[in-house]
Write a protein that holds these residues in place. Structure first.
Motif, short mmCIF file in Angstrom:
data_model
loop_
_atom_site.label_atom_id
_atom_site.label_comp_id
_atom_site.label_asym_id
_atom_site.label_seq_id
_atom_site.Cartn_x
_atom_site.Cartn_y
_atom_site.Cartn_z
N THR A 201 0.86 -1.19 0.00
CA THR A 201 0.00 0.00 0.00
C THR A 201 0.89 1.23 0.00
O THR A 201 1.82 1.33 0.80
N ILE A 202 0.60 2.15 -0.92
CA ILE A 202 1.37 3.39 -0.97
C ILE A 202 0.51 4.53 -0.43
O ILE A 202 -0.43 4.98 -1.08
N PHE A 203 0.81 4.94 0.80
CA PHE A 203 0.08 6.06 1.39
C PHE A 203 0.57 7.35 0.73
O PHE A 203 1.76 7.57 0.59
N GLY A 204 -0.39 8.16 0.31
CA GLY A 204 -0.01 9.38 -0.40
C GLY A 204 -0.17 9.23 -1.91
O GLY A 204 0.02 10.19 -2.65
N GLY A 205 -0.52 8.02 -2.34
CA GLY A 205 -0.86 7.80 -3.74
C GLY A 205 0.29 8.00 -4.70
O GLY A 205 1.47 7.99 -4.31
N ASP A 206 -0.05 8.17 -5.97
CA ASP A 206 1.00 8.24 -6.99
C ASP A 206 1.56 9.64 -7.16
O ASP A 206 2.35 9.91 -8.06
N GLU A 207 1.12 10.58 -6.29
CA GLU A 207 1.67 11.93 -6.38
C GLU A 207 2.66 12.23 -5.27
O GLU A 207 3.18 13.35 -5.19
N LYS A 208 2.90 11.29 -4.42
CA LYS A 208 3.82 11.54 -3.32
C LYS A 208 5.25 11.51 -3.87
O LYS A 208 5.73 10.48 -4.36
N VAL A 209 5.90 12.66 -3.79
CA VAL A 209 7.25 12.81 -4.36
C VAL A 209 8.22 13.09 -3.22
O VAL A 209 8.03 14.05 -2.46
N LEU A 210 9.24 12.27 -3.11
CA LEU A 210 10.21 12.44 -2.02
C LEU A 210 11.62 12.42 -2.56
O LEU A 210 11.88 11.96 -3.67
N ASP A 211 12.54 12.92 -1.72
CA ASP A 211 13.95 12.97 -2.09
C ASP A 211 14.66 11.85 -1.33
O ASP A 211 15.01 12.00 -0.17
N PHE A 212 14.83 10.70 -1.98
CA PHE A 212 15.42 9.53 -1.33
C PHE A 212 16.94 9.64 -1.34
O PHE A 212 17.55 9.97 -2.36
N THR A 213 17.55 9.33 -0.18
CA THR A 213 18.99 9.52 -0.03
C THR A 213 19.66 8.19 0.28
O THR A 213 19.34 7.56 1.31
N TYR A 214 20.57 7.75 -0.57
CA TYR A 214 21.29 6.51 -0.28
C TYR A 214 22.19 6.74 0.94
O TYR A 214 22.85 7.78 1.06
N VAL A 215 22.19 5.76 1.84
CA VAL A 215 22.79 5.97 3.16
C VAL A 215 24.27 6.38 3.11
O VAL A 215 24.72 7.20 3.90
N ASP A 216 25.02 5.84 2.16
CA ASP A 216 26.45 6.21 2.11
C ASP A 216 26.63 7.69 1.74
O ASP A 216 27.60 8.31 2.18
N ASP A 217 25.72 8.23 0.95
CA ASP A 217 25.78 9.66 0.64
C ASP A 217 25.50 10.49 1.90
O ASP A 217 26.20 11.46 2.19
N CYS A 218 24.46 10.09 2.63
CA CYS A 218 24.11 10.80 3.86
C CYS A 218 25.28 10.77 4.85
O CYS A 218 25.71 11.80 5.38
N VAL A 219 25.83 9.58 5.03
CA VAL A 219 26.90 9.40 6.01
C VAL A 219 28.17 10.14 5.57
O VAL A 219 28.89 10.71 6.39
N ASP A 220 28.41 10.18 4.28
CA ASP A 220 29.58 10.92 3.78
C ASP A 220 29.43 12.42 4.11
O ASP A 220 30.40 13.07 4.51
N GLY A 221 28.22 12.93 3.96
CA GLY A 221 27.98 14.34 4.31
C GLY A 221 28.20 14.59 5.79
O GLY A 221 28.84 15.57 6.18
N ILE A 222 27.67 13.69 6.63
CA ILE A 222 27.84 13.88 8.08
C ILE A 222 29.33 13.80 8.44
O ILE A 222 29.84 14.63 9.21
N ALA A 223 30.03 12.80 7.89
CA ALA A 223 31.46 12.65 8.21
C ALA A 223 32.23 13.91 7.80
O ALA A 223 33.06 14.42 8.57
N ARG A 224 31.93 14.43 6.62
CA ARG A 224 32.60 15.68 6.21
C ARG A 224 32.30 16.81 7.19
O ARG A 224 33.16 17.63 7.50
N GLY A 225 31.05 16.84 7.67
CA GLY A 225 30.68 17.86 8.65
C GLY A 225 31.45 17.68 9.95
O GLY A 225 31.94 18.66 10.55
N VAL A 226 31.57 16.44 10.41
CA VAL A 226 32.30 16.14 11.65
C VAL A 226 33.75 16.62 11.52
O VAL A 226 34.28 17.27 12.43
N TYR A 227 34.37 16.34 10.40
CA TYR A 227 35.78 16.74 10.23
C TYR A 227 35.88 18.27 10.10
O TYR A 227 36.78 18.87 10.68
N ALA A 228 34.95 18.86 9.36
CA ALA A 228 35.02 20.31 9.14
C ALA A 228 34.82 21.09 10.44
O ALA A 228 35.55 22.04 10.72
#
Ligand SMILES: NC(=O)c1ccc[n+]([C@@H]2O[C@H](COP(=O)([O-])OP(=O)(O)OC[C@H]3O[C@@H](n4cnc5c(N)ncnc54)[C@H](O)[C@@H]3O)[C@@H](O)[C@H]2O)c1
Length: 342
Positions: A201-228
């Motif tokens: 079941t897809i709640f929000g129907g066929d118009e629900k548009v989201l920005d899906f983030t692959y976990v390694d991309d997210c974690v790479d951003g956080i790690a860069r933030g931690v170092y910066a």
């Protein structure tokens, strides 16, 4: 570097801790639950939502090892669950307060996990830049707690000189995220159901548009933030971390079905209360400040996520059971018991 990660037994915390370790750093995790994915780093078991009078050494006066930076990820992270249990949202804000007091008293920089939910669901923009957040559009108790947490952080920066980075994530997926009996996330749930030949079941129907983030991309951003932030290169910024592209949830489900070689049976249903139904991040600021660029579009991330799911499932066949959404107060509070081997 020595990094304290709260919520280290969760999806992002586990992935981040392993990445920081792989980069040669020490991780000290705090979570109220034992990590069910790995024992590669130490986890102190502590409920961070208590009303604690003491902070020297660690939250609640507990002795933590010395650290250089804190990444605060601990939260009740399920939007709809917090519509049903708003006191959990308040606990999220209390956790942030406790972490902030600890950082203030030891003069530690803080990296915080906020969310695209702070933008609300008002379809005002094509893409959401960081300054578009407006608390008048608070959509749910979960968003309210993240907005309150951000506000506390900005106040601590002004009043006490706290150094912070606030990251706003969006639909992170890909690894260490299919513990559905604890927390049902949409893409792992689809993988689970479709792999069993069940309808979804897809709640929000066929118009629900989201920005899906692959976990390694997210974690790479956080790690860069931690170092910066540790090196004093970047501080006191609020930054979107997402892929920067919208996809319908229907497309995500279809990509999963293709990867699993099944014909999906999809029912479309109205959105659940409190949920955001349209979001695409403007990610230019992360690129400018951290030289970060996501590497994995949905069409590449889903095959990776499905491959991880299949590997995990092959090693844990006892989890191949029908999914039942938690209903009772007790189930909502504690999740279901982990499936036991047959
Ligand atoms: N995963 C996403 O798509 C996403 C998107 C936006 C924001 N976020 C935020 O990022 C953070 C991490 O998300 P996640 O997906 O890894 O969530 P998660 O649920 O997998 O991890 C959160 C962890 O916090 C712990 N926790 C909860 N209450 C606690 C308490 N009182 N004391 C100690 N620990 C406690 C939980 O046990 C869990 O291990 C959360 O703050 C979440 O709100 C996540």
């Amino acid at each position: 570097m020595r990094v304290l990660v709260t919520g280290s037994s969760g999806q992002i915390g586990t992935n981040l801790a392993l990445r920081l370790q792989a980069d040669g750093h020490e991780v000290f995790g705090v979570d109220k639950r034992q990590n069910t994915w790995t024992d590669a780093f130490p986890t102190l078991l502590q409920d961070l939502a208590g009303h604690y009078p003491a902070f020297p050494g660690g939250i609640g006066g507990v002795e933590y090892p010395e650290v250089d930076v804190v990444v605060h990820l601990a939260a009740h992270a399920k939007v709809h669950q917090l519509v049903r249990q708003p006191h959990r949202a308040l606990e999220n804000a209390i956790m942030t307060f406790n972490v902030l007091e600890y950082c203030r008293q030891l003069a530690l920089p803080l990296v915080f996990s906020s969310t695209r939910e702070v933008y609300g669901d008002v379809h005002r923009f094509e893409e959401y830049a960081e300054e578009a957040a407006d608390f008048a559009f608070t959509e749910s108790p979960y968003s309210a707690a993240k907005i309150a947490s951000e506000a506390f952080i900005y106040a601590y920066a002004r009043c006490y000189g706290l150094n912070y980075l606030v990251f706003r994530f969006s639909n992170v997926y890909g690894r260490y995220d299919n513990d559905l009996w604890r927390m049902d996330r949409v893409l792992p749930l689809f993988m689970h159901q479709l792999s069993r030949g069940e309808p979804i079941t897809i709640f929000g129907g066929d118009e629900k548009v989201l920005d899906f983030t692959y976990v390694d991309d997210c974690v790479d951003g956080i790690a860069r933030g931690v170092y910066a932030i540790s090196e004093g290169r970047v501080a006191n910024e609020t930054i979107n971390l997402a892929y920067g592209q919208g996809n319908t949830l229907v497309r995500a489900a279809e990509l999963i079905a293709t990867e699993l070689s099944v014909e999906p049976t999809i029912t479309l249903a109205p959105s659940l209360l409190g949920e955001v139904t349209h979001y695409v991040a403007d990610i230019r600021k992360a690129h400018e400040l951290l030289d970060w660029q996501p590497q994995t579009p949905l069409a590449e991330g889903i095959p990776k996520g499905v491959a991880w799911f299949q590997e995990w499932r092959a090693a844990h066949p006892e989890e191949d059971k029908p999914f039942v959404r938690p209903q009772s107060a007790d189930e909502l509070e504690h999740g279901f018991k982990q499936p036991t081997p047959a």
